[in-house]
Scaffold this motif. Structure first.
Motif, PDB file in Angstrom:
ATOM      1  N   ASP A   1      10.459 -99.165  98.978  1.00  0.00           N
ATOM      2  CA  ASP A   1       9.644 -98.209  99.741  1.00  0.00           C
ATOM      3  C   ASP A   1      10.011 -98.226 101.226  1.00  0.00           C
TER       4      ASP A   1
ATOM      5  N   ASP B   1       6.315-106.259  92.572  1.00  0.00           N
ATOM      6  CA  ASP B   1       5.687-105.633  93.736  1.00  0.00           C
ATOM      7  C   ASP B   1       6.496-105.870  95.006  1.00  0.00           C
TER       8      ASP B   1
ATOM      9  N   SER C   1      10.604 -96.684  92.514  1.00  0.00           N
ATOM     10  CA  SER C   1       9.331 -97.207  93.005  1.00  0.00           C
ATOM     11  C   SER C   1       8.178 -96.786  92.096  1.00  0.00           C
ATOM     12  N   ASN C   2       8.216 -95.547  91.638  1.00  0.00           N
ATOM     13  CA  ASN C   2       7.151 -95.065  90.745  1.00  0.00           C
ATOM     14  C   ASN C   2       7.133 -95.841  89.430  1.00  0.00           C
TER      15      ASN C   2
ATOM     16  N   LYS D   1       9.315-103.333  94.818  1.00  0.00           N
ATOM     17  CA  LYS D   1       8.776-102.010  95.133  1.00  0.00           C
ATOM     18  C   LYS D   1       8.590-101.841  96.634  1.00  0.00           C
TER      19      LYS D   1
ATOM     20  N   THR E   1       5.477 -99.247  89.724  1.00  0.00           N
ATOM     21  CA  THR E   1       4.005 -99.279  89.818  1.00  0.00           C
ATOM     22  C   THR E   1       3.362 -99.230  88.444  1.00  0.00           C
ATOM     23  N   GLN E   2       4.103 -98.884  87.421  1.00  0.00           N
ATOM     24  CA  GLN E   2       3.536 -98.717  86.067  1.00  0.00           C
ATOM     25  C   GLN E   2       3.346-100.074  85.373  1.00  0.00           C
TER      26      GLN E   2
END
Length: 374
Positions: free
Chosen positions: A252, A245, A369-370, A248, A373-374
């Motif tokens: 972002d 995180d 980034s996507n 990420k 998130t998984q």
């Protein structure tokens, strides 16, 4: 029969010659007047004025050298780190230290190392242009950014500094502490504060009036603080929270940062497309180039720092694609920046080209980034 035509062109060229002569005379008149005034003064005043002129010539010679010579500029500089051989995440303990805390060994931070080196490149290996007195004075009072000359390196340096500032904030607020409940690392906090300092401060100012600490001094201190943090991290006396995180959030923030730059390039390209005569196109271009130059190295550092996360999320292929976009963008180094129309047939549109690569890099970051998130 041809005499009237010949006479017309003879007179035309005579008038052109007189006009050029008049223009040269107007340009040279202040210098001729100053020369006459100088020859009529006493030897003491001549010596003082002559010394002042020598100092001014020396300053301009140094300024020209500083703005035109880009010492150790290398778009492929991330390759010199060989992060791929490290095989340890930032903050990960490597050696137990034979039972003593002081002998422990941990992986240091590639992000902090690159951030320190980029700032060192800006203020130690090169002169920091934006706070030089002649840059602040401009060209006869005109801001250098509003001219086609002397501002490319300054814009490039500010682009690098923008990326390093963003990174220092992330290091202090998130990466260099355990979640948000632990204390902020003192070195990272100082580095962040120093890098946020105004980019244009010289040794003396008028608002407020008086002597000042110049910008490069603050940035040099930031280099020392970042390296101090990394040295403590290598001995397991500092923290680097290499969680997915955190990676990420860092990506972002970078995507948002270069997205803003893309919007600036788009606005300039659409509303000021004056070809080679757009005097602000070059600083817009080189600011974006400096950002990508910095983020290329910082992303290489992040790849090393978050090695375990990248392996766990199978991000290597996406990361390689992003690196390839950085490399493609940094290959574009026009001698003169032209802001032509996108549908033009004569002049290139370098701002649109750079904007395309900025968006390609940003697109790759959004993909990474996507996945995170998984």
């Amino acid at each position: 029969m041809l005499d009237p035509i010949v006479n017309f062109f003879v007179k035309l060229f005579q008038w052109i010659g007189r006009g050029i002569g008049l223009l040269i005379g107007v340009i040279l008149w202040p210098f001729l007047w100053a020369g006459r005034w100088y020859t009529q003064r006493g030897w003491i005043l001549k010596a003082v004025v002559g010394l002042a002129l020598l100092v001014l010539i020396g300053l301009y010679a140094n300024f020209f050298y500083a703005t035109q010579w880009w010492n150790r500029f290398n778009p492929n500089y991330p390759d010199t780190y060989t992060f791929e051989k490290r095989n340890v995440s930032a903050g990960e303990q490597v050696a137990a230290g034979a039972g003593t805390d002081t002998a422990k060994t941990c992986g240091n931070s590639g992000i902090a190392q690159v951030a320190a080196d980029l700032t060192d490149f800006n203020v130690n290996q090169n002169a920091w242009i934006s706070s030089m007195i002649l840059y602040k004075l401009g060209l006869f009072g005109i801001d250098w950014d509003n001219t086609p000359w002397m501002d490319n390196k300054a814009s490039f340096q500010r682009g690098i500094n923008q990326a390093v500032r963003r990174t220092a904030t992330e290091l202090a607020d998130n990466l260099g502490r355990v979640r948000t409940t632990s204390q902020i690392d003192a070195d990272l906090q100082d580095a962040r504060g120093n890098l946020q300092f105004d980019e244009y401060t010289w040794y003396f100012g008028v608002s407020p009036f008086g002597p000042k600490t110049p910008t490069p001094s603050y940035y040099r201190d930031a280099v020392r603080k970042l390296r101090s943090f990394n040295a403590r991290l290598a001995t397991c006396q500092a923290t680097f929270d290499a969680r997915a995180d955190n990676l990420k959030q860092y990506i972002d923030r970078i995507a948002s940062d270069i997205g803003s730059t893309s919007a600036i390039l788009k606005e300039r390209a659409e509303n000021h497309n004056n070809g080679w005569f757009d005097t602000r196109a070059d600083d817009r271009y080189w600011f974006a180039y400096g950002q990508l130059y910095a983020y290329y190295g910082l992303m290489k550092g992040a790849q090393a720092d978050f090695e375990d996360v990248i392996k766990e999320k199978h991000l290597q292929s996406l990361w390689d694609t992003m690196d390839a976009q950085f490399v493609s963008a940094l290959r574009i180094q026009p001698f003169i920046i032209a802001n032509g129309r996108e549908d033009g047939w004569l002049l290139p549109t370098h701002l649109t080209t750079m904007g395309f690569y900025v968006l390609r890099v940003r697109s790759n970051m959004v993909e990474i980034s996507n996945v995170l998130t998984q």
